[in-house]
Design a protein around this motif. Structure first.
Motif, PDB file in Angstrom:
ATOM      1  N   PRO A   1       0.834  -1.204   0.000  1.00  0.00           N
ATOM      2  CA  PRO A   1       0.000   0.000   0.000  1.00  0.00           C
ATOM      3  C   PRO A   1       0.869   1.254   0.000  1.00  0.00           C
ATOM      4  CG  PRO A   1      -0.636  -1.542   1.750  1.00  0.00           C
ATOM      5  CD  PRO A   1       0.698  -1.987   1.235  1.00  0.00           C
ATOM      6  N   VAL A   2       0.453   2.238  -0.772  1.00  0.00           N
ATOM      7  CA  VAL A   2       1.121   3.537  -0.834  1.00  0.00           C
ATOM      8  C   VAL A   2       0.061   4.583  -0.509  1.00  0.00           C
ATOM      9  CG1 VAL A   2       2.360   5.184  -2.301  1.00  0.00           C
ATOM     10  CG2 VAL A   2       2.749   2.708  -2.587  1.00  0.00           C
ATOM     11  N   GLN A   3       0.229   5.287   0.616  1.00  0.00           N
ATOM     12  CA  GLN A   3      -0.794   6.222   1.060  1.00  0.00           C
ATOM     13  C   GLN A   3      -0.668   7.561   0.337  1.00  0.00           C
ATOM     14  OE1 GLN A   3      -3.114   4.897   2.865  1.00  0.00           O
ATOM     15  NE2 GLN A   3      -1.913   3.000   3.062  1.00  0.00           N
ATOM     16  N   ALA A   4      -1.801   8.035  -0.177  1.00  0.00           N
ATOM     17  CA  ALA A   4      -1.823   9.243  -0.998  1.00  0.00           C
ATOM     18  C   ALA A   4      -2.126  10.481  -0.163  1.00  0.00           C
ATOM     19  CB  ALA A   4      -2.882   9.101  -2.093  1.00  0.00           C
ATOM     20  N   PRO A   5      -1.656  11.656  -0.596  1.00  0.00           N
ATOM     21  CA  PRO A   5      -2.155  12.911  -0.036  1.00  0.00           C
ATOM     22  C   PRO A   5      -3.606  13.107  -0.456  1.00  0.00           C
ATOM     23  CG  PRO A   5      -0.709  13.329  -1.905  1.00  0.00           C
ATOM     24  CD  PRO A   5      -0.639  11.862  -1.649  1.00  0.00           C
ATOM     25  N   LEU A   6      -4.376  13.777   0.398  1.00  0.00           N
ATOM     26  CA  LEU A   6      -5.823  13.846   0.197  1.00  0.00           C
ATOM     27  C   LEU A   6      -6.337  15.276   0.113  1.00  0.00           C
ATOM     28  CD1 LEU A   6      -7.100  11.159   2.747  1.00  0.00           C
ATOM     29  CD2 LEU A   6      -6.405  10.840   0.354  1.00  0.00           C
ATOM     30  N   ASN A   7      -7.511  15.403  -0.486  1.00  0.00           N
ATOM     31  CA  ASN A   7      -8.323  16.608  -0.366  1.00  0.00           C
ATOM     32  C   ASN A   7      -8.958  16.580   1.026  1.00  0.00           C
ATOM     33  OD1 ASN A   7     -10.616  18.350  -0.340  1.00  0.00           O
ATOM     34  ND2 ASN A   7     -10.840  18.172  -2.542  1.00  0.00           N
ATOM     35  N   PRO A   8      -8.744  17.602   1.869  1.00  0.00           N
ATOM     36  CA  PRO A   8      -9.214  17.520   3.251  1.00  0.00           C
ATOM     37  C   PRO A   8     -10.721  17.614   3.409  1.00  0.00           C
ATOM     38  CG  PRO A   8      -8.300  19.686   2.822  1.00  0.00           C
ATOM     39  CD  PRO A   8      -8.010  18.860   1.608  1.00  0.00           C
ATOM     40  N   LEU A   9     -11.471  17.963   2.360  1.00  0.00           N
ATOM     41  CA  LEU A   9     -12.912  18.134   2.493  1.00  0.00           C
ATOM     42  C   LEU A   9     -13.697  16.860   2.227  1.00  0.00           C
ATOM     43  CD1 LEU A   9     -13.422  21.659   0.913  1.00  0.00           C
ATOM     44  CD2 LEU A   9     -12.925  21.033   3.274  1.00  0.00           C
ATOM     45  N   ASP A  10     -13.095  15.907   1.507  1.00  0.00           N
ATOM     46  CA  ASP A  10     -13.844  14.677   1.213  1.00  0.00           C
ATOM     47  C   ASP A  10     -12.962  13.432   1.247  1.00  0.00           C
ATOM     48  OD1 ASP A  10     -12.361  14.875  -1.116  1.00  0.00           O
ATOM     49  OD2 ASP A  10     -14.067  15.318  -2.416  1.00  0.00           O
ATOM     50  N   ALA A  11     -11.686  13.586   1.589  1.00  0.00           N
ATOM     51  CA  ALA A  11     -10.731  12.474   1.679  1.00  0.00           C
ATOM     52  C   ALA A  11     -10.530  11.757   0.350  1.00  0.00           C
ATOM     53  CB  ALA A  11     -11.147  11.479   2.763  1.00  0.00           C
ATOM     54  N   SER A  12     -10.730  12.466  -0.757  1.00  0.00           N
ATOM     55  CA  SER A  12     -10.406  11.896  -2.067  1.00  0.00           C
ATOM     56  C   SER A  12      -8.934  12.117  -2.367  1.00  0.00           C
ATOM     57  CB  SER A  12     -11.267  12.528  -3.164  1.00  0.00           C
ATOM     58  OG  SER A  12     -10.988  13.916  -3.272  1.00  0.00           O
ATOM     59  N   ILE A  13      -8.372  11.330  -3.269  1.00  0.00           N
ATOM     60  CA  ILE A  13      -6.958  11.446  -3.629  1.00  0.00           C
ATOM     61  C   ILE A  13      -6.687  12.792  -4.295  1.00  0.00           C
ATOM     62  CG2 ILE A  13      -5.134  10.510  -5.109  1.00  0.00           C
ATOM     63  CD1 ILE A  13      -6.378   7.747  -4.681  1.00  0.00           C
ATOM     64  N   ASP A  14      -5.685  13.510  -3.801  1.00  0.00           N
ATOM     65  CA  ASP A  14      -5.253  14.773  -4.392  1.00  0.00           C
ATOM     66  C   ASP A  14      -4.237  14.449  -5.486  1.00  0.00           C
ATOM     67  OD1 ASP A  14      -4.162  17.236  -5.050  1.00  0.00           O
ATOM     68  OD2 ASP A  14      -4.099  17.968  -2.994  1.00  0.00           O
ATOM     69  N   VAL A  15      -4.708  14.415  -6.710  1.00  0.00           N
ATOM     70  CA  VAL A  15      -3.887  13.960  -7.836  1.00  0.00           C
ATOM     71  C   VAL A  15      -2.622  14.795  -7.973  1.00  0.00           C
ATOM     72  CG1 VAL A  15      -3.859  13.536 -10.333  1.00  0.00           C
ATOM     73  CG2 VAL A  15      -5.962  13.124  -9.024  1.00  0.00           C
ATOM     74  N   ASP A  16      -2.748  16.112  -7.845  1.00  0.00           N
ATOM     75  CA  ASP A  16      -1.608  16.989  -8.084  1.00  0.00           C
ATOM     76  C   ASP A  16      -0.546  16.891  -6.992  1.00  0.00           C
ATOM     77  OD1 ASP A  16      -2.740  17.958 -10.420  1.00  0.00           O
ATOM     78  OD2 ASP A  16      -3.835  19.538  -9.363  1.00  0.00           O
ATOM     79  N   ALA A  17      -0.931  16.429  -5.799  1.00  0.00           N
ATOM     80  CA  ALA A  17       0.025  16.362  -4.690  1.00  0.00           C
ATOM     81  C   ALA A  17       0.788  15.051  -4.636  1.00  0.00           C
ATOM     82  CB  ALA A  17      -0.711  16.590  -3.362  1.00  0.00           C
ATOM     83  N   VAL A  18       0.471  14.103  -5.486  1.00  0.00           N
ATOM     84  CA  VAL A  18       1.207  12.834  -5.529  1.00  0.00           C
ATOM     85  C   VAL A  18       2.529  13.071  -6.267  1.00  0.00           C
ATOM     86  CG1 VAL A  18       1.195  10.440  -6.316  1.00  0.00           C
ATOM     87  CG2 VAL A  18      -0.934  11.510  -5.541  1.00  0.00           C
ATOM     88  N   PRO A  19       3.660  12.796  -5.643  1.00  0.00           N
ATOM     89  CA  PRO A  19       4.950  13.052  -6.303  1.00  0.00           C
ATOM     90  C   PRO A  19       5.104  12.245  -7.596  1.00  0.00           C
ATOM     91  CG  PRO A  19       5.250  12.689  -3.945  1.00  0.00           C
ATOM     92  CD  PRO A  19       3.836  12.318  -4.258  1.00  0.00           C
ATOM     93  N   GLU A  20       5.818  12.825  -8.548  1.00  0.00           N
ATOM     94  CA  GLU A  20       6.021  12.155  -9.834  1.00  0.00           C
ATOM     95  C   GLU A  20       6.747  10.832  -9.660  1.00  0.00           C
ATOM     96  OE1 GLU A  20       4.964  12.694 -12.901  1.00  0.00           O
ATOM     97  OE2 GLU A  20       3.734  14.327 -12.092  1.00  0.00           O
ATOM     98  N   GLU A  21       7.715  10.763  -8.739  1.00  0.00           N
ATOM     99  CA  GLU A  21       8.414   9.491  -8.552  1.00  0.00           C
ATOM    100  C   GLU A  21       7.475   8.414  -8.016  1.00  0.00           C
ATOM    101  OE1 GLU A  21       9.660  12.203  -5.028  1.00  0.00           O
ATOM    102  OE2 GLU A  21       9.213  12.387  -7.181  1.00  0.00           O
ATOM    103  N   THR A  22       6.454   8.826  -7.277  1.00  0.00           N
ATOM    104  CA  THR A  22       5.464   7.855  -6.815  1.00  0.00           C
ATOM    105  C   THR A  22       4.642   7.333  -7.978  1.00  0.00           C
ATOM    106  OG1 THR A  22       5.317   8.875  -4.614  1.00  0.00           O
ATOM    107  CG2 THR A  22       3.457   7.519  -5.313  1.00  0.00           C
ATOM    108  N   TRP A  23       4.179   8.241  -8.844  1.00  0.00           N
ATOM    109  CA  TRP A  23       3.419   7.787 -10.012  1.00  0.00           C
ATOM    110  C   TRP A  23       4.215   6.759 -10.819  1.00  0.00           C
ATOM    111  CZ3 TRP A  23      -1.500   8.301 -10.189  1.00  0.00           C
ATOM    112  CH2 TRP A  23      -2.151   9.439  -9.704  1.00  0.00           C
ATOM    113  N   ARG A  24       5.524   6.987 -10.964  1.00  0.00           N
ATOM    114  CA  ARG A  24       6.342   6.081 -11.781  1.00  0.00           C
ATOM    115  C   ARG A  24       6.524   4.711 -11.125  1.00  0.00           C
ATOM    116  NH1 ARG A  24       9.187  11.047 -12.685  1.00  0.00           N
ATOM    117  NH2 ARG A  24      10.689  10.554 -11.041  1.00  0.00           N
ATOM    118  N   SER A  25       6.268   4.621  -9.812  1.00  0.00           N
ATOM    119  CA  SER A  25       6.518   3.365  -9.103  1.00  0.00           C
ATOM    120  C   SER A  25       5.294   2.463  -8.977  1.00  0.00           C
ATOM    121  CB  SER A  25       7.035   3.680  -7.697  1.00  0.00           C
ATOM    122  OG  SER A  25       5.992   4.179  -6.862  1.00  0.00           O
ATOM    123  N   LEU A  26       4.120   2.939  -9.389  1.00  0.00           N
ATOM    124  CA  LEU A  26       2.869   2.250  -9.072  1.00  0.00           C
ATOM    125  C   LEU A  26       2.515   1.155 -10.069  1.00  0.00           C
ATOM    126  CD1 LEU A  26       0.676   5.380  -8.199  1.00  0.00           C
ATOM    127  CD2 LEU A  26       1.838   3.844  -6.597  1.00  0.00           C
TER     128      LEU A  26
END
Length: 395
Positions: free
Chosen positions: A54-79
């Protein structure tokens, strides 16, 4: 469900089993899966059971959805995949996640347990990913069963074969208990015995959580991780709150699921009305332009959630579906990659009060009388969250 989604759908005895089957089909063992840290701990254990990290994502604080823009690029490349949550029925940004997954050549898997009636980008939640899973215990009220939907209908037979291989045989006693459960539930509601029923379950040792999260038991969990992928090794964690999650569904379960699906539109309309009322209160923080979804629970944000829960409990309104602390604070680096910006998840987990929209008027009355105060502002942009909110609770 095929008609609702326009996709191949496979019945499974539980949403959690459907999620495990989807992860095994679409993710290689050892792969890394981006997910929300504000989610049921059972979902974390299902991901681990599938042999994934599991890789925990940064979230939008109002609805706990994944904050796409806050996920580091190196994380995207590792998934190897992204797993949405659609918490309480609030949709994750599926169109943007779909585009990122396509660019990375990885599958999008949607956990739609809370979101059977929600929409995003003009399509139903669950119609965006390679696979999506639904619970028939939430809006449908069947107390058993789930749906695994697939974008590729040619995968249907393989998924059914995998699911059948994981089932345990139906038991007569279990079916009988399930058949009488609706009548027992109606009696508890009619006599106003919800609080007494919960207390009795605790005294009899029938509840498996002393707090919001189940005990982690890290030494035993490490042994299970070494055996993964293996659902049986994780059974002590995955079965919590639903011991029949692998149980083959008998006639009474299937009949109740069919009846619940037959009433689904009526329930969704009532949920939508209750959601509108709750979102109009001073404790709500609705998302701009999101429209009114028929939420399974509406997250209100209160300064003192324990006091608000206690006030509601005195009225017989039991607040469940709490996910505090976030999964990375709960499980730690031994079992998950922690979020690079944990502040928003911590704020949401600490202040969200998920209210049943079907009891919206009662809940608003109780909260007003109790003097519940709205929570303060959530953390700011992703770069500020970790510094602004400080360390989270330890597991």
């Amino acid at each position: 469900m095929r008609g609702r989604l326009g996709r191949e759908c496979v019945y499974v005895p539980s949403c959690r089993l459907g999620l495990y089957v989807a992860l095994r089909h679409f993710c290689p063992p050892g792969g890394r899966v981006l997910m929300s840290p504000v989610d049921d701990d059972v979902v974390l254990f299902v991901v681990l059971a599938a042999g994934l990290r599991p890789v925990q994502a940064p979230l939008n604080p109002l609805d706990a959805s994944i904050d796409v823009d806050a996920v580091p690029e190196e994380t995207w490349r590792s998934l190897c995949a992204v797993l949405t949550t659609n918490l309480y029925g609030n949709p994750d940004p599926a169109p943007r996640l779909r585009a990122r997954c396509d660019a990375s050549g990885i599958p999008l898997i949607e956990d739609a347990a809370h979101a059977i009636g929600s929409e995003v980008g003009g399509r139903p939640v669950g119609a965006w990913g390679e696979a999506s899973v639904f619970s028939l215990s939430k809006h449908v009220g069947a107390q058993a069963g789930g749906i695994l939907s697939l974008a590729d209908p040619d995968r249907g037979d393989a998924v059914r074969h995998t699911s059948r291989g994981l089932l345990t045989p139906s038991r007569t006693a279990s079916e009988a208990a399930h058949a009488v459960r609706p009548f027992a539930e109606a009696a508890v509601r009619g006599l106003g015995l919800r609080r007494a029923a919960w207390a009795a379950m605790g005294l009899l040792g029938l509840t498996e959580r002393e707090g919001i999260r189940m005990p982690l038991r890290p030494a035993a969990l490490a042994r299970a991780v070494a055996a993964a992928p293996d659902l049986t090794a994780f059974d002590p964690w995955v079965r919590v709150d639903l011991h029949g999650y692998r149980l083959e569904s008998g006639r009474s379960r299937l009949r109740r699921a069919r009846r619940g699906l037959g009433r689904l539109e009526e329930v969704l309309e009532a949920c939508r009305d209750g959601t509108e009322l709750l979102l109009s209160t001073r404790w709500a923080r609705p998302r701009a332009g999101s429209g009114t979804q028929p939420l399974f629970r509406v997250p209100l944000f209160v300064a003192d959630r324990d006091a608000a829960r206690a006030a509601l409990a005195r009225r017989g309104i039991v607040v469940g579906y709490l996910y505090d602390p976030p999964l990375d604070d709960y499980a730690g680096e031994a079992f998950t990659d922690v979020s690079p910006a944990p502040g928003a998840a911590r704020w949401f987990a600490r202040h969200a009060l998920p209210v049943d929209p079907l009891r919206a008027r009662e809940a608003v009355e109780v909260l007003e009388r109790s003097g519940a105060r709205p929570a303060g502002s959530p953390p700011g942009p992703a770069g500020w969250w970790a510094a602004a909110d400080g360390p989270g609770p330890s597991s």
